[in-house]
Write an enzyme that holds these catalytic residues in place. Structure first.
Site, PDB file in Angstrom:
ATOM      1  N   SER A  10       0.832  -1.203   0.000  1.00  0.00           N
ATOM      2  CA  SER A  10       0.000   0.000   0.000  1.00  0.00           C
ATOM      3  C   SER A  10       0.866   1.253   0.000  1.00  0.00           C
ATOM      4  O   SER A  10       1.971   1.269   0.568  1.00  0.00           O
ATOM      5  CB  SER A  10      -0.858  -0.033   1.268  1.00  0.00           C
ATOM      6  OG  SER A  10      -1.423   1.225   1.520  1.00  0.00           O
ATOM      7  N   TYR A  27      -1.833  -1.075  10.852  1.00  0.00           N
ATOM      8  CA  TYR A  27      -2.107  -1.664   9.534  1.00  0.00           C
ATOM      9  C   TYR A  27      -0.922  -1.432   8.593  1.00  0.00           C
ATOM     10  O   TYR A  27      -0.396  -2.349   7.961  1.00  0.00           O
ATOM     11  CB  TYR A  27      -3.396  -1.072   8.930  1.00  0.00           C
ATOM     12  CG  TYR A  27      -3.489  -1.312   7.447  1.00  0.00           C
ATOM     13  CD1 TYR A  27      -3.752  -2.591   6.964  1.00  0.00           C
ATOM     14  CD2 TYR A  27      -3.265  -0.283   6.523  1.00  0.00           C
ATOM     15  CE1 TYR A  27      -3.793  -2.835   5.592  1.00  0.00           C
ATOM     16  CE2 TYR A  27      -3.307  -0.513   5.163  1.00  0.00           C
ATOM     17  CZ  TYR A  27      -3.573  -1.786   4.699  1.00  0.00           C
ATOM     18  OH  TYR A  27      -3.602  -2.027   3.355  1.00  0.00           O
ATOM     19  N   LYS A  66       2.089  -3.994   6.632  1.00  0.00           N
ATOM     20  CA  LYS A  66       2.498  -4.004   5.212  1.00  0.00           C
ATOM     21  C   LYS A  66       4.018  -3.841   5.095  1.00  0.00           C
ATOM     22  O   LYS A  66       4.674  -4.546   4.319  1.00  0.00           O
ATOM     23  CB  LYS A  66       1.794  -2.884   4.437  1.00  0.00           C
ATOM     24  CG  LYS A  66       0.303  -3.084   4.274  1.00  0.00           C
ATOM     25  CD  LYS A  66      -0.003  -4.262   3.377  1.00  0.00           C
ATOM     26  CE  LYS A  66      -1.473  -4.601   3.328  1.00  0.00           C
ATOM     27  NZ  LYS A  66      -1.774  -5.898   2.758  1.00  0.00           N
TER      28      LYS A  66
HETATM   29  P1  NAD Z   1     -10.996  -6.828   1.283  1.00  0.00           P
HETATM   30  O1  NAD Z   1     -11.178  -6.782   2.765  1.00  0.00           O
HETATM   31  O2  NAD Z   1     -12.173  -6.546   0.421  1.00  0.00           O
HETATM   32  O3  NAD Z   1     -10.384  -8.241   0.860  1.00  0.00           O
HETATM   33  C1  NAD Z   1      -9.522  -8.974   1.682  1.00  0.00           C
HETATM   34  C2  NAD Z   1     -10.040 -10.404   1.729  1.00  0.00           C
HETATM   35  O4  NAD Z   1      -9.169 -11.167   2.566  1.00  0.00           O
HETATM   36  C3  NAD Z   1     -11.445 -10.525   2.304  1.00  0.00           C
HETATM   37  O5  NAD Z   1     -12.257 -11.261   1.430  1.00  0.00           O
HETATM   38  C4  NAD Z   1     -11.238 -11.238   3.648  1.00  0.00           C
HETATM   39  O6  NAD Z   1     -12.337 -12.062   3.959  1.00  0.00           O
HETATM   40  C5  NAD Z   1      -9.961 -12.035   3.368  1.00  0.00           C
HETATM   41  N1  NAD Z   1      -9.144 -12.360   4.552  1.00  0.00           N
HETATM   42  C6  NAD Z   1      -8.692 -11.512   5.523  1.00  0.00           C
HETATM   43  N2  NAD Z   1      -7.967 -12.193   6.421  1.00  0.00           N
HETATM   44  C7  NAD Z   1      -7.948 -13.492   6.013  1.00  0.00           C
HETATM   45  C8  NAD Z   1      -7.360 -14.679   6.533  1.00  0.00           C
HETATM   46  N3  NAD Z   1      -6.656 -14.684   7.657  1.00  0.00           N
HETATM   47  N4  NAD Z   1      -7.551 -15.840   5.850  1.00  0.00           N
HETATM   48  C9  NAD Z   1      -8.270 -15.849   4.693  1.00  0.00           C
HETATM   49  N5  NAD Z   1      -8.853 -14.772   4.177  1.00  0.00           N
HETATM   50  C10 NAD Z   1      -8.692 -13.592   4.827  1.00  0.00           C
HETATM   51  O7  NAD Z   1      -9.792  -5.836   0.948  1.00  0.00           O
HETATM   52  P2  NAD Z   1      -9.317  -5.270  -0.466  1.00  0.00           P
HETATM   53  O8  NAD Z   1      -9.667  -3.831  -0.524  1.00  0.00           O
HETATM   54  O9  NAD Z   1      -9.724  -6.178  -1.550  1.00  0.00           O
HETATM   55  O10 NAD Z   1      -7.747  -5.339  -0.241  1.00  0.00           O
HETATM   56  C11 NAD Z   1      -6.974  -6.437  -0.669  1.00  0.00           C
HETATM   57  C12 NAD Z   1      -5.537  -6.255  -0.222  1.00  0.00           C
HETATM   58  O11 NAD Z   1      -5.041  -5.021  -0.744  1.00  0.00           O
HETATM   59  C13 NAD Z   1      -5.375  -6.150   1.291  1.00  0.00           C
HETATM   60  O12 NAD Z   1      -4.195  -6.806   1.656  1.00  0.00           O
HETATM   61  C14 NAD Z   1      -5.255  -4.666   1.547  1.00  0.00           C
HETATM   62  O13 NAD Z   1      -4.527  -4.383   2.708  1.00  0.00           O
HETATM   63  C15 NAD Z   1      -4.520  -4.213   0.292  1.00  0.00           C
HETATM   64  N6  NAD Z   1      -4.764  -2.799  -0.034  1.00  0.00           N
HETATM   65  C16 NAD Z   1      -6.038  -2.337  -0.152  1.00  0.00           C
HETATM   66  C17 NAD Z   1      -6.263  -0.996  -0.441  1.00  0.00           C
HETATM   67  C18 NAD Z   1      -7.653  -0.442  -0.527  1.00  0.00           C
HETATM   68  O14 NAD Z   1      -7.818   0.779  -0.401  1.00  0.00           O
HETATM   69  N7  NAD Z   1      -8.686  -1.240  -0.754  1.00  0.00           N
HETATM   70  C19 NAD Z   1      -5.172  -0.139  -0.650  1.00  0.00           C
HETATM   71  C20 NAD Z   1      -3.879  -0.649  -0.541  1.00  0.00           C
HETATM   72  C21 NAD Z   1      -3.688  -1.997  -0.231  1.00  0.00           C
HETATM   73  C1  WQD Z   2      -9.221   9.848   1.036  1.00  0.00           C
HETATM   74  C2  WQD Z   2      -9.390  11.333   1.264  1.00  0.00           C
HETATM   75  C3  WQD Z   2      -9.595  11.925   3.589  1.00  0.00           C
HETATM   76  C4  WQD Z   2     -13.421   9.851   4.212  1.00  0.00           C
HETATM   77  C5  WQD Z   2      -6.618   4.787   2.977  1.00  0.00           C
HETATM   78  C6  WQD Z   2      -5.547   4.058   3.733  1.00  0.00           C
HETATM   79  C7  WQD Z   2      -4.489   3.579   2.794  1.00  0.00           C
HETATM   80  C8  WQD Z   2      -5.084   2.754   1.653  1.00  0.00           C
HETATM   81  C9  WQD Z   2      -6.190   3.488   0.978  1.00  0.00           C
HETATM   82  C10 WQD Z   2      -5.056   0.476   2.352  1.00  0.00           C
HETATM   83  C11 WQD Z   2      -8.580  11.865   2.454  1.00  0.00           C
HETATM   84  C12 WQD Z   2     -10.885  12.230   2.859  1.00  0.00           C
HETATM   85  C13 WQD Z   2     -12.267  10.366   3.664  1.00  0.00           C
HETATM   86  C14 WQD Z   2     -14.451  10.737   4.608  1.00  0.00           C
HETATM   87  C15 WQD Z   2     -13.104  12.582   3.854  1.00  0.00           C
HETATM   88  N1  WQD Z   2      -5.676   1.552   2.140  1.00  0.00           N
HETATM   89  N2  WQD Z   2     -12.109  11.703   3.488  1.00  0.00           N
HETATM   90  N3  WQD Z   2     -14.257  12.077   4.406  1.00  0.00           N
HETATM   91  O1  WQD Z   2      -6.793   7.786   3.868  1.00  0.00           O
HETATM   92  O2  WQD Z   2      -5.990   8.225   1.494  1.00  0.00           O
HETATM   93  O3  WQD Z   2      -6.041   5.927   2.357  1.00  0.00           O
HETATM   94  O4  WQD Z   2      -7.143   3.908   1.951  1.00  0.00           O
HETATM   95  O5  WQD Z   2      -3.903   0.263   2.243  1.00  0.00           O
HETATM   96  O6  WQD Z   2      -3.611   2.827   3.558  1.00  0.00           O
HETATM   97  O7  WQD Z   2      -4.997   4.942   4.700  1.00  0.00           O
HETATM   98  O8  WQD Z   2      -8.165   7.027   1.861  1.00  0.00           O
HETATM   99  O9  WQD Z   2     -10.534   7.071   1.237  1.00  0.00           O
HETATM  100  O10 WQD Z   2      -9.917   7.158   3.690  1.00  0.00           O
HETATM  101  O11 WQD Z   2      -9.449   9.136   2.262  1.00  0.00           O
HETATM  102  O12 WQD Z   2     -12.979  13.785   3.719  1.00  0.00           O
HETATM  103  O13 WQD Z   2     -15.504  10.347   5.151  1.00  0.00           O
HETATM  104  O14 WQD Z   2     -10.763  11.574   1.612  1.00  0.00           O
HETATM  105  O15 WQD Z   2      -9.329  12.932   4.536  1.00  0.00           O
HETATM  106  O16 WQD Z   2      -8.159  13.164   2.112  1.00  0.00           O
HETATM  107  P1  WQD Z   2      -6.703   7.364   2.472  1.00  0.00           P
HETATM  108  P2  WQD Z   2      -9.596   7.521   2.285  1.00  0.00           P
END
Ligand code: NAD
Ligand code: WQD
Length: 330
Positions: free
Chosen positions: A124, A148, A152
């Site tokens: 991330s 979190y 990562k």
């Molecule tokens: P999500 O929660 O929709 O998907 C994650 C999946 O993993 C879920 O289906 C959950 O049930 C499963 N899971 C969690 N722990 C588990 C375990 N111990 N065993 C088996 N299954 C398990 O999340 P997502 O948004 O699809 O994110 C996928 C990956 O990408 C995650 O690792 C997340 O940290 C990373 N990521 C997400 C974002 C984002 O904003 N969505 C941004 C950066 C990184």
């Molecule tokens: C985006 C912008 C908020 C909600 C997060 C995780 C990051 C990654 C992606 C997993 C910011 C603003 C948000 C609301 C708002 N996930 N905001 N009102 O914080 O950039 O990233 O998700 O890895 O690790 O930190 O994403 O969508 O929460 O926020 O004003 O109700 O929207 O302040 O500027 P963020 P976000």
């Protein structure tokens, strides 16, 4: 080629599974459904006309995971499974460390035992902390501000050490920026239970009348209009990025940003959402959210040059497709 997709029922994993099936890969999903639903599997089938093999297993249960490796001839792994809510990770850090780290260690042990050496890992942009300059490049200094993010970063370190000990591993670390959007079918998307943490899911709750008003966290940031700037990327582009990573001939340990390279402010996103969907989103400006930074967007030159990664979708597409999904699933 058979790919194990951990967390394949989740938001990004399900879209990537669709892309893998379209590209002719066989897919085995392992997911414990802690943050997803089983009906995602039917939806994947509806979209692709293809089935996946599904195991409802917690990756923290090593023996059950091992059975999957015994049964299936897995050639590569895409590891999405993990807990991902930043605020929750501050409240219950041990659960985050245990889930995200133990599951990854179990997976890596199985991969070693069964000689599966190709891995794509979901990292991330959070690992960049508060960057000093923009756009963010892969070699920028790393730091985290919440458990979190630290999981990562720790996993990235584990993968680097593993590769150092065994250079036959082929590991790609993908650092996603802010994924939004949904499959064009309207069947797959992101619809978290309860009050969402992230901006687009929150906008969708307000647009569909489930929540009264969007709180915009601060309008005094050093940005174009004072609201936070992020690099939103369509989940369909992200899915393609994973398939490109699997196909990449370059071996070793590789790290790529996956974003669009463009920043969009909160207000710009809200206005765009309103105009393309012809709907009003009530909002009010409130105080800053702790830990948020002014602006964050990627340099995607490396992913472009080495993977051929070129995002296709615009912010307009992201807003249209997100709303299309939520209308279909209300
Ligand atoms: P999500 O929660 O929709 O998907 C994650 C999946 O993993 C879920 O289906 C959950 O049930 C499963 N899971 C969690 N722990 C588990 C375990 N111990 N065993 C088996 N299954 C398990 O999340 P997502 O948004 O699809 O994110 C996928 C990956 O990408 C995650 O690792 C997340 O940290 C990373 N990521 C997400 C974002 C984002 O904003 N969505 C941004 C950066 C990184
Ligand atoms: C985006 C912008 C908020 C909600 C997060 C995780 C990051 C990654 C992606 C997993 C910011 C603003 C948000 C609301 C708002 N996930 N905001 N009102 O914080 O950039 O990233 O998700 O890895 O690790 O930190 O994403 O969508 O929460 O926020 O004003 O109700 O929207 O302040 O500027 P963020 P976000």
């Amino acid at each position: 080629m058979k790919v194990l997709v951990t967390g394949g029922c989740g938001y990004i994993g399900s879209h990537t599974t669709v892309e893998l099936l379209k590209e002719g890969y066989e897919v085995v999903i392992v997911d414990n459904l802690i943050n997803s639903k089983r009906d995602v599997l039917d939806k994947i089938k509806k979209i692709t006309n293809k089935s996946v093999t599904f195991y409802e297993i917690d990756l923290c249960d090593k023996e059950k995971l091992r059975d999957v490796f015994l049964k299936e001839e897995i050639s590569a792994v895409i590891h999405f499974a993990g807990l991902k809510a930043v605020g929750e990770s501050v409240e219950i850090p041990i659960r985050y460390y245990k889930n995200n780290l133990v599951s990854t260690l179990n997976l890596l042990e199985c991969m070693q035992e069964f000689n599966v050496k190709k891995l794509v890992f979901s990292s991330s942009a959070t690992v960049y902390g508060n960057p000093k300059t923009l756009p963010i490049k892969e070699d920028f200094p790393l730091s985290t501000t919440n458990p979190y993010g630290t999981t990562k970063l720790m996993i990235e370190e584990i993968l680097k050490d593993l590769y150092h000990s065994d250079p036959t591993f082929d590991i790609t670390i993908l650092r996603y920026f802010n994924p939004i959007g949904a499959d064009k079918s309207g069947l797959l998307g992101e619809d978290p239970n309860g009050i969402p943490n992230n901006l687009m899911p929150y906008i969708l709750k307000v647009a569909t009348g489930k929540l009264p008003v969007l709180n915009i966290f601060g309008d005094d940031y050093n940005t174009v209009d004072g609201t936070g700037v992020r690099d939103y990327i369509h989940v369909l582009d992200l899915a393609v990025g994973h398939v490109l990573s699997l196909k990449n001939q370059k071996t070793g340990l590789k790290i790529y940003n996956l974003g669009t390279g463009r920043g969009t402010s909160v207000l710009e996103l809200v206005k765009k959402f309103e105009s393309v969907n012809n709907i009003k989103v009530n909002y009010q400006i409130t105080k800053r959210r702790e830990g948020d930074i002014d602006a964050c967007y990627a340099s995607i030159d490396k992913a472009h040059e080495e993977l051929g990664f070129t995002p296709r979708y615009t912010i307009e597409d992201m807003c249209l497709d997100s709303y299309n999904f939520i209308k279909n699933n209300n």
